[in-house]
Scaffold this active site. Structure first.
Site, PDB file in Angstrom:
ATOM      1  N   TYR A 109       0.837  -1.202   0.000  1.00 54.68           N
ATOM      2  CA  TYR A 109       0.000   0.000   0.000  1.00 54.68           C
ATOM      3  C   TYR A 109       0.869   1.248   0.000  1.00 54.68           C
ATOM      4  CZ  TYR A 109      -4.163  -2.776   1.251  1.00 54.68           C
ATOM      5  OH  TYR A 109      -5.197  -3.663   1.268  1.00 54.68           O
ATOM      6  N   SER A 262     -13.515  -2.775   1.114  1.00 58.41           N
ATOM      7  CA  SER A 262     -14.448  -2.069   0.222  1.00 58.41           C
ATOM      8  C   SER A 262     -15.894  -2.215   0.700  1.00 58.41           C
ATOM      9  CB  SER A 262     -14.310  -2.583  -1.221  1.00 58.41           C
ATOM     10  OG  SER A 262     -13.052  -2.275  -1.749  1.00 58.41           O
ATOM     11  N   ILE A 264     -18.069  -0.036   1.638  1.00 55.46           N
ATOM     12  CA  ILE A 264     -19.017   0.953   1.114  1.00 55.46           C
ATOM     13  C   ILE A 264     -18.856   1.063  -0.408  1.00 55.46           C
ATOM     14  CG2 ILE A 264     -19.263   2.278   3.243  1.00 55.46           C
ATOM     15  CD1 ILE A 264     -17.192   4.244   2.255  1.00 55.46           C
ATOM     16  N   THR A 270     -22.429   5.461  -0.642  1.00 55.36           N
ATOM     17  CA  THR A 270     -22.589   6.590   0.276  1.00 55.36           C
ATOM     18  C   THR A 270     -23.611   7.612  -0.202  1.00 55.36           C
ATOM     19  OG1 THR A 270     -20.864   7.935  -0.778  1.00 55.36           O
ATOM     20  CG2 THR A 270     -20.154   6.354   0.923  1.00 55.36           C
TER      21      THR A 270
END
Length: 376
Positions: A109, A262, A264, A270
């Site tokens: 990351y 993941s 949402i 949202t």
């Protein structure tokens, strides 16, 4: 809909809520069958924590994903600057203030393994700076990248030690295989067992593992007396492959925590994005105007249900996952506002009828995504 603020989790946490509506009876999710795992204690429940599988390691019922921290390939509009850094630090501090102390990162990351701006390095820096002000317990999860040139159990230990160095800690609460390798997976699992026995990790897990791979990993580690604590997979209201491919059922049966990344749908759930305002960058290829048009009825219903509880759409879809039982969502927080909103997904519950209504509506829409190895 009017907005309100509620102090929760700690003196420094102000959770954004909508104006409150009527109360409803909470949905009680089914408990995982964990024959080899210790039961969650009453004290941990009171503190808003759950055990990672049968590991005995407690974490908050919701964690924070740090994929975007330092990233310039998918998030942050392909750039990382002081503004992004300050926002990420704000997300970390707000999470702690709200009582969310479980953070998930990975060696790839951010700028990656060799990059100067690595998500692990940033998380380690944020923890150190916070500890200088006040002692706080943080649960760290990170991951091993199953790169083709990494062979044998020793590669896992070497990678883990490099991660610990970037994080500035002597051990982590959870170490996961990020994805199944092209080869050498038995060696990787043996490396996890070695890391556990050497005390470098408190619990071990996998990520993006199919049901078969999950069961095989569980049995191999079990022979050494090492509990497989978690399987981290893509799981949200509109992406329910773990329910359809047997992964969720296997996790429940074996007492393995399902960590949902993941949760949402990278912001699609949202209500922020519309057919006229789709997400930019790579996400725009998944959540197209056409897809967002099909998604709109579900988004509208989520918003309506949220209004009944004084909650945002984001809080509703995260709570939906918590209601499934044995699931720890880890939404990615890029700033303090997002972190505070995520914290508001806890401390209340949708009804069973609402959980099933949303599931039924979500069957009408499904994004074309997924990690290919989920099917292997």
């Amino acid at each position: 809909m009017a907005m309100a603020l509620q102090v929760a989790g700690g003196a420094g946490c102000v959770v954004p809520l909508l104006s409150r509506g009527r109360r409803r009876r909470a949905f009680r999710p089914p408990r995982a069958v964990a024959s080899d795992a210790a039961a969650t204690t009453a004290k941990e429940e009171e503190e808003g924590k759950v055990m990672l599988g049968g590991s005995g390691v407690p974490v908050t019922k919701l964690g924070i994903g740090a994929w975007s921290w330092g990233d310039t390939t998918y998030w942050n509009e392909f750039q990382w600057d002081d503004r992004n850094l300050k926002a990420a630090k704000g997300a970390f501090d707000a999470s702690i203030d709200c009582g969310i102390t479980f953070f998930d990162t990975a060696e790839v990351y951010g700028a990656g393994i060799s990059g100067a701006i690595n998500s692990e390095s940033l998380l380690g820096r944020f923890i150190k700076e916070r500890q200088q002000k006040k002692q706080v317990e943080v649960a760290i999860a990170t991951k091993f990248a199953a790169l083709p040139w990494r062979l044998g159990r020793g590669s896992v230990i070497s990678a883990l030690k490099a991660s610990l160095d970037r994080l500035g800690v002597s051990s982590v609460e959870l170490y996961q295989l990020h994805w199944p390798g092209i080869w050498g997976n038995e060696g990787y699992l043996d490396g996890l067992g070695d890391a556990y026995e050497q005390g470098l990790v408190k619990a071990v897990g996998v990520s993006n593992y199919s049901e078969k791979r999950l069961r095989d990993a569980y049995e191999r580690l079990k022979k050494r007396g090492v509990p497989l604590a978690a399987n981290q997979v893509n799981y949200s209201l509109i992406y329910r492959n773990p329910e359809e491919n047997g992964v969720k059922a296997a996790c429940d049966e074996l007492g393995i925590t399902l960590i949902a990344y993941s949760p949402i749908a990278q912001g699609a759930l949202t209500g922020k994005y519309t057919p006229e305002n789709p997400p930019k960058g790579p996400r725009g290829r998944i959540y197209t105007p056409e897809f967002l048009t099909k998604l709109q009825p579900l988004i509208n219903r989520i918003k309506e249900i949220g209004g009944n509880y004084g909650r945002t759409s984001t809080q509703v879809v995260l709570n939906w996952l918590v209601c499934q039982g044995n699931v720890v969502p880890i939404p990615g927080a890029k700033n303090a506002e997002q972190a505070r909103e995520f914290a508001g997904a806890l401390g209340w519950s949708l009804t069973e009828q609402e959980v099933e209504e949303l599931r039924s509506m979500a069957r009408e829409v499904k994004p074309v995504i997924g990690f290919p190895v989920e099917k292997l």
